[in-house]
Scaffold this active site. Sequence first.
Site, PDB file in Angstrom:
ATOM      1  N   ASP A  21       0.647  -1.146  -0.109  1.00  0.00           N
ATOM      2  CA  ASP A  21       0.098  -0.022   0.002  1.00  0.00           C
ATOM      3  C   ASP A  21       1.004   1.210   0.030  1.00  0.00           C
ATOM      4  O   ASP A  21       1.599   1.524   1.101  1.00  0.00           O
ATOM      5  CB  ASP A  21      -0.970  -0.164   1.256  1.00  0.00           C
ATOM      6  CG  ASP A  21      -1.886   1.070   1.430  1.00  0.00           C
ATOM      7  OD1 ASP A  21      -1.905   1.860   0.534  1.00  0.00           O
ATOM      8  OD2 ASP A  21      -2.562   1.093   2.359  1.00  0.00           O
ATOM      9  N   ASN A  23      -0.112   4.424  -0.497  1.00  0.00           N
ATOM     10  CA  ASN A  23      -0.552   5.852   0.108  1.00  0.00           C
ATOM     11  C   ASN A  23      -1.507   5.573   1.384  1.00  0.00           C
ATOM     12  O   ASN A  23      -2.157   6.411   1.826  1.00  0.00           O
ATOM     13  CB  ASN A  23      -1.704   6.490  -0.969  1.00  0.00           C
ATOM     14  CG  ASN A  23      -2.963   5.528  -1.262  1.00  0.00           C
ATOM     15  OD1 ASN A  23      -2.855   4.492  -0.628  1.00  0.00           O
ATOM     16  ND2 ASN A  23      -3.580   5.979  -2.106  1.00  0.00           N
ATOM     17  N   ASP A  25      -4.177   3.935   2.513  1.00  0.00           N
ATOM     18  CA  ASP A  25      -5.593   4.113   2.584  1.00  0.00           C
ATOM     19  C   ASP A  25      -6.302   2.498   2.902  1.00  0.00           C
ATOM     20  O   ASP A  25      -7.324   2.251   2.832  1.00  0.00           O
ATOM     21  CB  ASP A  25      -6.231   4.652   1.225  1.00  0.00           C
ATOM     22  CG  ASP A  25      -5.906   3.516   0.075  1.00  0.00           C
ATOM     23  OD1 ASP A  25      -5.120   2.828   0.186  1.00  0.00           O
ATOM     24  OD2 ASP A  25      -6.597   3.867  -1.103  1.00  0.00           O
ATOM     25  N   ASP A  29      -1.614  -0.933  -4.073  1.00  0.00           N
ATOM     26  CA  ASP A  29      -1.713  -0.117  -5.338  1.00  0.00           C
ATOM     27  C   ASP A  29      -0.564  -0.081  -5.950  1.00  0.00           C
ATOM     28  O   ASP A  29       0.561  -0.736  -5.660  1.00  0.00           O
ATOM     29  CB  ASP A  29      -2.024   1.483  -4.857  1.00  0.00           C
ATOM     30  CG  ASP A  29      -1.036   1.917  -3.634  1.00  0.00           C
ATOM     31  OD1 ASP A  29       0.124   1.588  -3.821  1.00  0.00           O
ATOM     32  OD2 ASP A  29      -1.665   2.910  -2.756  1.00  0.00           O
ATOM     33  N   ASP A  98      -4.138  -8.795 -16.715  1.00  0.00           N
ATOM     34  CA  ASP A  98      -5.405  -9.893 -16.625  1.00  0.00           C
ATOM     35  C   ASP A  98      -6.445  -9.567 -17.318  1.00  0.00           C
ATOM     36  O   ASP A  98      -6.785  -8.104 -17.489  1.00  0.00           O
ATOM     37  CB  ASP A  98      -5.769  -9.944 -15.179  1.00  0.00           C
ATOM     38  CG  ASP A  98      -6.354 -11.129 -14.651  1.00  0.00           C
ATOM     39  OD1 ASP A  98      -7.232 -11.660 -15.503  1.00  0.00           O
ATOM     40  OD2 ASP A  98      -6.169 -11.498 -13.569  1.00  0.00           O
ATOM     41  N   ASP A 206      -8.859 -14.445 -18.006  1.00  0.00           N
ATOM     42  CA  ASP A 206      -9.985 -14.973 -17.258  1.00  0.00           C
ATOM     43  C   ASP A 206     -10.944 -15.909 -17.835  1.00  0.00           C
ATOM     44  O   ASP A 206     -11.494 -15.527 -18.755  1.00  0.00           O
ATOM     45  CB  ASP A 206     -10.320 -13.815 -16.269  1.00  0.00           C
ATOM     46  CG  ASP A 206     -11.240 -14.088 -15.306  1.00  0.00           C
ATOM     47  OD1 ASP A 206     -10.711 -14.500 -14.267  1.00  0.00           O
ATOM     48  OD2 ASP A 206     -12.466 -14.043 -15.216  1.00  0.00           O
ATOM     49  N   GLU A 265      -6.771 -18.931 -18.377  1.00  0.00           N
ATOM     50  CA  GLU A 265      -7.254 -19.693 -17.360  1.00  0.00           C
ATOM     51  C   GLU A 265      -8.672 -20.304 -17.572  1.00  0.00           C
ATOM     52  O   GLU A 265      -9.431 -19.898 -18.162  1.00  0.00           O
ATOM     53  CB  GLU A 265      -7.729 -18.736 -16.237  1.00  0.00           C
ATOM     54  CG  GLU A 265      -8.073 -19.194 -14.682  1.00  0.00           C
ATOM     55  CD  GLU A 265      -9.145 -18.615 -14.174  1.00  0.00           C
ATOM     56  OE1 GLU A 265      -9.177 -18.816 -12.897  1.00  0.00           O
ATOM     57  OE2 GLU A 265     -10.044 -18.023 -14.519  1.00  0.00           O
ATOM     58  N   HIS A 338      -4.903 -16.017  -6.279  1.00  0.00           N
ATOM     59  CA  HIS A 338      -5.785 -15.521  -5.445  1.00  0.00           C
ATOM     60  C   HIS A 338      -7.031 -16.117  -5.154  1.00  0.00           C
ATOM     61  O   HIS A 338      -7.920 -15.842  -4.356  1.00  0.00           O
ATOM     62  CB  HIS A 338      -6.063 -14.057  -6.139  1.00  0.00           C
ATOM     63  CG  HIS A 338      -6.754 -14.160  -7.372  1.00  0.00           C
ATOM     64  ND1 HIS A 338      -6.025 -14.897  -8.522  1.00  0.00           N
ATOM     65  CD2 HIS A 338      -7.986 -13.862  -7.655  1.00  0.00           C
ATOM     66  CE1 HIS A 338      -7.053 -14.911  -9.550  1.00  0.00           C
ATOM     67  NE2 HIS A 338      -8.227 -14.271  -9.089  1.00  0.00           N
ATOM     68  N   ASP A 339      -7.409 -17.381  -5.924  1.00  0.00           N
ATOM     69  CA  ASP A 339      -8.639 -18.182  -5.738  1.00  0.00           C
ATOM     70  C   ASP A 339      -8.406 -19.339  -4.960  1.00  0.00           C
ATOM     71  O   ASP A 339      -9.321 -19.900  -4.659  1.00  0.00           O
ATOM     72  CB  ASP A 339      -9.125 -18.612  -6.988  1.00  0.00           C
ATOM     73  CG  ASP A 339      -9.719 -17.474  -7.859  1.00  0.00           C
ATOM     74  OD1 ASP A 339     -10.135 -16.311  -7.290  1.00  0.00           O
ATOM     75  OD2 ASP A 339      -9.540 -17.370  -9.213  1.00  0.00           O
TER      76      ASP A 339
END
Length: 569
Positions: A21, A23, A25, A29, A98, A206, A265, A338-339
Amino acid sequence: MPQPWWRSGTVYQIYPHSFADGNGDGMGDLAGILSRVDHLQWLGVDAVWLSPVYPSPQHDNGYDVSDYRDIDPRFGTLVDLDRVIEALHERGIRLIMDLVVNHTSNEHPWFVGACESRENPYRDWYIWRDPRPGTMGGEPGAEPTNWGSFFSEPAWTWHEPTGQYYLHLYARQQPDLNWRNPQVRTAVHELMGWWLDRGVDGFRMDVINLISKPDELLDGPIVAGAMFSDPSQFVRFGPRLSEHLAEMHESVFANRPADLVRIGETPGLTVEQARQLTRSRECGLDMVFQFEHMELDRTPGDRLSPVQVSIPALRENLQRWQTALAGQGWNSLYGNNHDQPRLVSRFGDPSPEHWAASAKAVALALYLLQGTASMFQGEEIGMVGATVRSAADLRDIRSVNYLRAATMAGLDEASVLEALRRTARDNARTPVQWSTATDAGFGSMTPWMPVAEHLPTITVEAQRNDPDSVLHFYRALIALRHEYPIIADGASRMLDTGPTPIMAYLRETAAETLIIVANLSSVAQAVPALLARHLAAASPPLLQSGPRGGTGTLAPWQAFAARLPGSPP
Ligand code: TEU
């Protein structure tokens, strides 16, 4: 002919929400990525696959795109992305974007247009159907087919103002594009060219195998206990899939450099189908992310319900793919993303005693097969799964919908949560642990998902200082893949280690042989006779993990790669 870079290469997936991260928040990013490119260079990866950073309402964390040619402000700007591309290229690392074009967000202007009226020019960019004959649109059972979405809801949503249903294989906020419409295909080809012109080096596509739907959409069987039928059987290799991918090659890639990579994928794809799509460049894909090995520890028909993993079954499955694609296609090698839950939590042993050796053993067994290695951020330090204390800790739409549907069907919440702790996509999505600082070095004290509970050694900083760490092991493994052409080119032959949790295979060329052995368990194993004969002749290890066993024994998670005689020094 020079070989494509990906044969010996390693792809590193960045999930932007959780990488770093910049910034403060709470959301990772592009500035965060830019601040960590040196880590990727040190690790030695060949390419970064960046999960979606396009503008998106984030119902599915960016896999619902509302503008294909911009960056979501939460991640930065196009200028930031150009900087990331430049910083990676300066370090010899490619950037793979992606490409999410089976569906768009329901907020994409194309879908907004399509909803305006049946006559709108964008109407036919999506898949619309009337209610089932004899029913009233919007009532349960009026859906045109009995299909369920992959997120535990009907695959059709009623659009009252225009009196039709639209199809969505994922969330209702992710309407499926109509690939039969040539305008859709042209629009996709154009946006791909736009990104390639900007300097990206390829795409991870994807659920690309789901883009072609049959002309006639029919009800499917509903398995006992399920609410809906699984549409996979109709859409996982639709009638025009090969045609669409060949056309994409022709219109986007035919006149561009051959080192731009196309990774599909492809959930539910068989080996034969994978071969059809990857056997030559003109077919449109260079490799696929197949799912069979990710489903061996799942209840058939219920992918979020776990069963015990069987190493012999895993071994057999991997070898089937190795053999089927040898010389006629190309494998990708992955064990998490990530899945999927974290590699060490799923196939290793995250207890303090075995965590490090098991993380290394699993990596060694997987990434010395033939194929492109694809690793997920944090895997290189052996990160473990998310800490899910209660339902409130779940963020992923798939987990949340699944839990709701299961409890509505009468299952008790505690046991569904127990299953989700092992299988939920949330598992791998926690912030990367860069350091032992209170924010784990992520860059925010209140990240969008809490940092997973972890041993103090599971940080990049701690492991950079320890030559025996998981991180240094990954670096050596990535280097070994570059150094030994046999890892890219050699034939793979799994050795018969019977019912044991030992995975052992040979990589062979006419000139040399490597042997790879891994005890994928926390229990010492007697070496089977066939393997013992090979080991008696093996060189000192090129790379190894775990304590050594005595002669005739493999210690828990002991793993190594060595040369067999006949090999030049
Ligand atoms: O994932 C597709 C996917 O892994 C599964 O949902 C699969 O379709 C299912 O198991 C049926 O076999 C991709 C992305 O990686 C994921 O994050 C997105 O949510 C999904 O597509 C939709 O874009």
